[in-house]
Write a protein that holds these residues in place. Structure first.
Motif, short mmCIF file in Angstrom:
data_model
loop_
_atom_site.label_atom_id
_atom_site.label_comp_id
_atom_site.label_asym_id
_atom_site.label_seq_id
_atom_site.Cartn_x
_atom_site.Cartn_y
_atom_site.Cartn_z
N VAL A 1 18.10 -1.12 7.30
CA VAL A 1 17.47 -1.77 8.46
C VAL A 1 16.55 -1.01 9.10
CG1 VAL A 1 17.77 -3.38 10.29
CG2 VAL A 1 18.87 -3.56 8.36
N PHE A 2 17.02 0.27 9.84
CA PHE A 2 16.47 1.02 10.76
C PHE A 2 15.90 2.39 10.17
CE2 PHE A 2 20.12 -1.18 12.78
CZ PHE A 2 19.37 -1.75 13.92
N PHE A 3 15.91 2.56 8.66
CA PHE A 3 15.20 3.75 8.45
C PHE A 3 14.21 3.16 7.35
CE2 PHE A 3 14.80 7.40 5.51
CZ PHE A 3 13.96 8.18 6.64
N VAL A 4 14.45 2.56 6.26
CA VAL A 4 13.70 2.05 5.15
C VAL A 4 12.65 1.33 5.56
CG1 VAL A 4 13.57 1.33 2.85
CG2 VAL A 4 15.42 2.64 3.53
N VAL A 5 13.01 0.12 6.19
CA VAL A 5 12.17 -0.85 6.32
C VAL A 5 11.26 -0.42 7.53
CG1 VAL A 5 11.93 -3.07 7.64
CG2 VAL A 5 13.90 -2.73 6.22
N PRO A 6 11.33 0.10 8.55
CA PRO A 6 10.46 0.75 9.33
C PRO A 6 9.59 1.71 8.83
CG PRO A 6 12.50 1.03 10.42
CD PRO A 6 12.82 0.59 9.05
N ILE A 7 10.20 2.40 7.93
CA ILE A 7 9.13 3.75 7.30
C ILE A 7 8.08 2.91 6.41
CG2 ILE A 7 9.31 5.47 5.64
CD1 ILE A 7 9.97 6.82 7.86
N ALA A 8 8.51 1.93 5.47
CA ALA A 8 7.84 1.29 4.57
C ALA A 8 7.06 0.25 5.28
CB ALA A 8 8.69 0.46 3.63
N ALA A 9 7.36 -0.22 6.38
CA ALA A 9 6.13 -0.79 7.11
C ALA A 9 5.17 0.04 7.76
CB ALA A 9 6.87 -1.41 8.44
N MET A 10 5.62 1.21 8.04
CA MET A 10 4.61 2.23 8.91
C MET A 10 3.75 2.72 7.64
SD MET A 10 5.57 5.08 11.71
CE MET A 10 5.87 6.23 10.92
N ALA A 11 4.24 2.87 6.54
CA ALA A 11 3.30 3.25 5.25
C ALA A 11 2.40 2.45 5.11
CB ALA A 11 4.55 3.93 4.11
N SER A 12 2.75 1.16 5.00
CA SER A 12 1.97 0.40 4.76
C SER A 12 0.71 -0.04 5.68
CB SER A 12 2.64 -1.05 4.38
OG SER A 12 2.13 -2.26 5.20
N VAL A 13 0.96 0.13 7.08
CA VAL A 13 0.17 0.16 8.16
C VAL A 13 -0.72 1.29 7.81
CG1 VAL A 13 -0.38 0.06 10.67
CG2 VAL A 13 1.49 -1.20 9.71
N SER A 14 -0.51 2.41 7.58
CA SER A 14 -1.31 3.48 7.57
C SER A 14 -2.44 3.21 6.56
CB SER A 14 -0.53 4.82 7.38
OG SER A 14 0.14 4.99 6.01
N LEU A 15 -2.08 2.49 5.65
CA LEU A 15 -2.90 2.27 4.53
C LEU A 15 -3.96 0.98 4.62
CD1 LEU A 15 -0.55 3.34 1.62
CD2 LEU A 15 -2.51 4.62 2.74
N THR A 16 -3.94 0.53 5.63
CA THR A 16 -5.16 -0.58 5.95
C THR A 16 -6.25 -0.15 6.70
OG1 THR A 16 -3.85 -0.82 8.40
CG2 THR A 16 -2.96 -2.17 6.55
N PHE B 1 -5.08 0.00 1.00
CA PHE B 1 -4.50 1.31 0.09
C PHE B 1 -5.51 2.40 0.22
CE2 PHE B 1 -2.11 -2.51 -1.56
CZ PHE B 1 -0.96 -2.15 -1.13
N SER B 2 -6.42 2.38 1.21
CA SER B 2 -7.38 3.51 1.51
C SER B 2 -6.76 4.75 2.28
CB SER B 2 -8.52 3.03 1.84
OG SER B 2 -9.29 3.90 2.70
N VAL B 3 -6.97 5.80 1.62
CA VAL B 3 -6.10 6.96 2.47
C VAL B 3 -7.09 7.62 3.39
CG1 VAL B 3 -4.59 7.58 0.46
CG2 VAL B 3 -6.95 8.66 0.52
N SER B 4 -8.30 6.85 3.59
CA SER B 4 -9.52 7.28 4.64
C SER B 4 -8.87 7.76 5.99
CB SER B 4 -10.63 6.24 4.69
OG SER B 4 -10.07 5.18 4.96
#
Ligand SMILES: Nc1ncnc2c1ncn2[C@@H]1O[C@H](COP(=O)(O)OP(=O)(O)O)[C@@H](O)[C@H]1O
Ligand SMILES: [Mg+2]
Lengths: 381, 287
Positions: free
Chosen positions: B23-38, B50-53
């Motif tokens: 809840v406090f590590f995997v979920v936020p990290i995954a959410a942030m990873a997904s946001v960084s690719l928008t 999913f663009s790394v631009s």
């Protein structure tokens, strides 16, 4: 510092001494300040240990053995007195400049180094050439039977093996003396006995002076050339194992070493070289020592195995005491009897299991105890 | 059946820990990873492309602050190490019965909030504040002298704020060194320096390792010290991330920067662990 001490002329006399002792303690005292109170851990020890000797400090826990040894090694400064190593006053010399090495009670191996590095540590500090380090570490590991274990860490080894590493780490430096503080204390009985023999062999092989601290009397008796029995910060007796066992100098030594019987009385008369203690109930104790006079209070000790138990009154010329058997314990090789004397004192007797069982006494039997006059030892209070 | 239950028991016992971790590590990290690719913006919305631009753009724009943060964090960590080791050594070996009091004194400033502590440092270091004001009017310092808004103030603040996290693990490691082992070194002809260099220091390395980790990472990412004590030329990556997120609402850039920082720190830690000799560190730590 009100006046200079007399008796420091020994240093000048040392060149003519036939053999300089390896270690000398001269009136050594160690005081600690504990909770604002001065505690004397060592109350004045004077002794001298010969070159190549296997010397033991024996005594119960807390009697000052470790403190004495740490003063020899240089970890504690004596409050008073002088420590000499091979005639040199080292009282204020730090441990890294003393030519003795210590084997610690807990081994104190370097946990981040492997066996080889542990053993080579002292040689490295002394800037020994690498080729010589290699040779000497190899040789020493052979002596302690650890060849092939060079790369192991202390943590990966058994207690017995760690013990050998600690020994090798000290031996490799060829110190003038090796100090061992209860080195076998953490091992189980079988291993301890094997290591006792091993240590003795190593000491003979390398010819180094060993100072061995132990609270185990049988260990001290089997291994030592001489033993200093310590009690409450003082040496009670310093003699060979045999002497200490056969002729304990004090009641403490008699009680600490093996089982011993104490009999107190008053000298009644001196008769053909023996002091005679008259006991109530017609008994008598003969002491082969004529220096006593009638009326002297006296305490004697007699070892349980020196006493004969019988139902008939013994011949003259022997100590003869009457008592009642209060306990019989069968111990295989021998029986142990507890015999209560008329005055209430209890005497322990070991009687070998004889071929004929005629001499066997039963619980409740009235018996005579007898022993030779020279098996009674008068001891200091 | 019983057997299965018996082997499953340890895992079941660890379940709360796993839930926490999720809840406090995997979920936020995954959410942030997904946001960084928008891509997109706050007004028109964000699309998962999913663009790394974002990464390329963020690094292109902010690599100066990124490098500056690593330098500040690194310099602060080195200074902390040089200050903390002697402190920890002194408390562990010379502290005697007062050890716990010294540790308490060390932690005492932590009863005041982090931000407030930093602000009061700002008061102390102000150009005409209680420290420099009198010195300047006495003519001991030139009028133009200032510390606030320079890298010295920011690094000084980082050192001040994170020092206990360096002292404590080193203290714990030193405290665990068996005094008999040090005596054994002296007995084997080691000088004081050799005993330290060959025995005490290697045995305290796990504490140094932990201390560096616990200070370098938060110091490098810290936004508070640069904001309160720094100026325009001392902006750190933490400030950028904060601004991108809170002010510009550019979540993809903020997330991409966070991930880049994390990656750089992980690589740095890995290299550091290797250079210290992981084998030694882990071995000593496992004692
Ligand atoms: N550092 C110290 N401070 C205070 N008392 C000590 C210290 N070291 C030893 N003692 C005391 O000195 C006495 C002798 O201790 P020690 O030499 O360790 O005995 P042993 O080795 O014979 O068991 C003990 O009563 C112990 O409590
Ligand atoms: Mg002891």
């Amino acid at each position: 510092m009100t006046e200079t001490q007399a008796g420091t002329g020994e240093a000048m006399a040392s060149p003519v001494a036939p053999q300089v002792p390896a270690i000398e303690l001269d009136g050594v005292v160690k005081e600690y300040l504990a909770n604002g109170e001065v505690v004397q851990a060592v109350k004045g020890v004077t002794l001298s240990i010969a070159e190549g000797e296997f010397f033991s400090l024996l005594g119960p826990s807390g009697c000052g053995k470790t403190t004495t040894m740490r003063m020899i090694a240089g970890f504690e400064d004596p409050s008073r007195g002088v420590v000499r190593l091979h005639g040199r006053d080292v009282t204020n010399v730090p441990p890294n400049r003393r030519d003795v090495n210590m084997v610690f009670q807990s081994y104190a191996l370097f946990p981040h180094m492997n066996v080889w590095e542990n053993v080579a540590f002292g040689l490295r500090r002394r800037k020994t050439p690498e080729a010589e380090i290699k040779r000497r570490v190899g040789e020493t590991l052979e002596i302690v039977d650890l060849v092939g274990r060079e790369k192991r860490r202390p943590r990966e080894m058994s207690g017995g093996q760690q013990q050998r590493v600690a020994l090798a780490r000290a031996l490799v430096n060829r110190p003038r003396a090796l100090l061992l503080d209860e080195p076998l204390g953490a091992l189980d009985l079988k291993l301890r006995q094997a290591m006792q023999i091993e240590l003795k062999r190593i000491q003979r092989e390398v010819g180094i002076t060993f100072v061995y601290v132990t609270h185990d009397q049988s260990e001290a008796l089997t291994m030592s050339d001489r033993i200093a029995v310590m009690h409450d910060g003082l040496v009670e007796q310093l003699a060979s194992p045999r002497e200490i066992y056969e002729r304990p100098a004090t009641a403490f030594v008699a009680g600490f070493i093996g089982t011993s019987n104490l009999i107190r009385g008053t000298v009644d008369r001196v008769e053909s070289g023996n002091a005679v203690l008259a006991l109530d109930e017609g008994g008598r104790v003969l002491v082969a020592e004529a220096s006593h006079r009638a009326g002297d209070p006296i305490t004697i000790t007699v070892r349980p195995e020196k006493i004969t138990i019988s139902t008939e009154e013994p011949a003259g010329g022997l100590s003869a005491v009457r008592g009642t058997v209060s306990e019989v314990v069968y111990l295989g090789l021998y029986n142990s009897y507890a015999v209560r004397l008329a005055d209430g004192a209890e005497v322990t007797v070991f009687q070998q299991n004889a071929l004929d069982s005629s001499s066997t006494a039963e619980r409740g039997d009235a018996v005579w105890l007898s022993w030779q006059p020279h098996h009674s030892y008068a001891i200091g209070s | 059946m019983r057997r299965v239950r018996a082997t499953a028991a340890p895992y079941l016992l660890a379940l709360p820990a796993w839930i926490w971790f999720g809840v406090f590590f995997v979920v936020p990290i995954a959410a942030m990873a997904s946001v960084s690719l928008t891509t997109g913006n706050i007004l028109e919305g964000f699309q998962q492309t999913f663009s790394v631009s974002n990464y390329a753009a963020a690094i292109g724009q902010y690599h100066t602050q990124m490098i500056r943060s690593l330098v500040y964090g690194g310099v602060a960590t080195v200074i902390m190490l040089l200050l903390a080791y002697p402190m920890a050594y002194w408390i562990a070996f010379k502290g005697g019965r007062r050890k716990s009091m010294y540790l308490f004194l060390l932690l005492l400033p932590f009863f005041v909030s982090f931000v407030l502590r930093t602000i009061s440092w700002g008061f102390l270091l102000a150009d005409d504040g209680i420290l420099f004001g009198p010195l300047k009017s006495a003519g001991l310092l030139p009028q133009g002298f200032h510390v606030l808004a320079t890298e010295f103030a920011v690094i000084g603040g980082l050192v001040y704020n994170f020092l206990p996290f360096m002292v404590l693990p080193i203290y714990v490691a030193l405290e665990r060194v068996d005094p008999r082992v040090i005596e054994a070194a002296y007995d084997l002809y080691a000088s004081r320096w050799a005993a330290f260099r060959r025995v005490v220091l290697p045995l305290s390395l796990p504490g140094v390792f932990a201390g560096v980790l616990m200070t370098f990472v938060p110091a490098t990412a810290d936004p508070v010290n640069a904001r309160v004590l720094g100026g325009t030329g001392t902006t750190m990556i933490g400030n950028i991330i904060q601004t991108e997120y809170m002010t510009n609402n550019d979540y993809p850039t903020a997330s991409a920067l966070s991930f880049t920082l994390m990656a750089v720190l992980l690589v740095g830690i890995f290299v550091y662990a290797r250079s210290l000799g992981t084998e030694n560190v882990l071995e000593a730590a496992a004692r």
